[in-house]
Design a protein around this motif. Structure first.
Motif, PDB file in Angstrom:
ATOM      1  N   ILE A  73       9.181 -11.269 -24.268  1.00  0.00           N
ATOM      2  CA  ILE A  73      10.218 -10.698 -23.404  1.00  0.00           C
ATOM      3  C   ILE A  73      11.277 -11.756 -23.114  1.00  0.00           C
ATOM      4  N   TYR A  74      12.532 -11.324 -23.109  1.00  0.00           N
ATOM      5  CA  TYR A  74      13.616 -12.226 -22.679  1.00  0.00           C
ATOM      6  C   TYR A  74      14.237 -11.642 -21.412  1.00  0.00           C
ATOM      7  N   MET A  75      14.168 -12.394 -20.313  1.00  0.00           N
ATOM      8  CA  MET A  75      14.797 -11.943 -19.070  1.00  0.00           C
ATOM      9  C   MET A  75      16.308 -12.020 -19.279  1.00  0.00           C
ATOM     10  N   SER A  76      17.006 -10.907 -19.063  1.00  0.00           N
ATOM     11  CA  SER A  76      18.424 -10.865 -19.407  1.00  0.00           C
ATOM     12  C   SER A  76      19.141  -9.767 -18.635  1.00  0.00           C
ATOM     13  N   ASP A 123      21.499  -5.321 -11.650  1.00  0.00           N
ATOM     14  CA  ASP A 123      22.878  -5.520 -12.090  1.00  0.00           C
ATOM     15  C   ASP A 123      23.574  -6.628 -11.316  1.00  0.00           C
ATOM     16  N   TYR A 124      23.123  -7.833 -11.528  1.00  0.00           N
ATOM     17  CA  TYR A 124      23.746  -9.027 -10.966  1.00  0.00           C
ATOM     18  C   TYR A 124      23.332 -10.175 -11.867  1.00  0.00           C
ATOM     19  N   VAL A 125      24.039 -11.291 -11.759  1.00  0.00           N
ATOM     20  CA  VAL A 125      23.756 -12.407 -12.666  1.00  0.00           C
ATOM     21  C   VAL A 125      23.146 -13.574 -11.893  1.00  0.00           C
TER      22      VAL A 125
END
Ligand code: SAH
Length: 220
Positions: A73-76, A123-125
């Motif tokens: 899994i890639y957290m993105s 939905d935030y970075v």
């Protein structure tokens, strides 16, 4: 950063009890040259740095030897939004390899080559994938058998059965002039269950109509 908060409380006790385990891989160990460089500037120009494919590749290969069956899994922020259903699926599976990005992110070819599943926690970075990975792990670990003392407490929680949870109360019976709803003091378990169900449906219809198609127009 790991186990960080996952080393405390329920997840921490379960970690000590070996109900789950955690192996961290430092990608710097796979870094390039004397300075063990892991990133480089984006090809094509632009701000920031990108984690290199020839660093992440060997790190992921190494992870595969530790848990060959684990999904990678890639957290993105571009990923599929994490849900309770995904947490259940992962809890029932053989574990997971979680790649945490930094800077601008990772070389796209790593995602393609390893078929990484991209998962977002909203939905935030964030500035790195570690906190996101911890959020994912916490949601999964608490579902593992033996982690939560009273497993029935899981069944009524938000997002199980497509509903948000009903409101809770505890002592004192009255606080700041606010009474506890009578029904909860009635001792009538059937009536209490019905009230809670109705509250759940109402709150869900009001706040998250997207979660289910239960329509409850009036306040219970
Ligand atoms: N340039 C990227 C953001 C990079 S943020 C973009 O605009 O999409 C740096 C790292 O933080 C990412 O590689 C990712 O691993 C992690 N991250 C940031 N926000 C996240 C989110 N909402 N969910 C999961 N991971 C996130």
């Amino acid at each position: 950063m790991f186990p960080g908060p996952l080393g405390t409380s329920l997840a921490g006790q379960a970690l000590d009890a070996k109900i789950w385990s955690l192996e961290t891989i430092q990608i710097r160990d796979f870094g390039i040259g004397k300075h063990r460089q892991v990133d480089d500037s984006p090809t094509g120009g632009g701000a920031g740095m990108v984690l290199r494919a020839d660093v992440l590749g060997p790190a992921l290969d190494h992870a595969k030897t530790l848990n060959p069956d684990a999904p990678q899994i890639y957290m993105s922020p571009r990923g599929t939004r994490l849900t309770q259903d995904m947490a259940h699926t992962l809890a029932a599976g053989p574990g997971a390899t979680i790649l945490c990005g930094r800077f601008e992110g990772i070389d796209e070819r790593v995602i393609e080559h390893y078929g990484l599943t991209e998962i977002s926690i909203g939905d935030y970075v964030l500035s790195g994938g570690e906190l996101a990975g911890m959020v994912l792990l916490d949601a999964v670990v608490r579902l593992l058998p033996g982690v939560i003392g009273a497993p029935e407490s899981l069944a009524h929680e938000s997002f199980e059965n497509g509903l948000l949870e009903y409101p809770h109360y505890t002592k004192p019976r009255e606080w700041q002039g606010r009474p506890t709803p009578d029904v909860l003091l009635s001792g009538d378990h059937k009536k209490i269950a019905a009230w809670r169900q109705q509250k759940s449906e109402h709150i869900t219809a009001e706040r998250r109509p997207d979660l289910s198609d239960v329509k409850v127009p009036k306040k219970p």
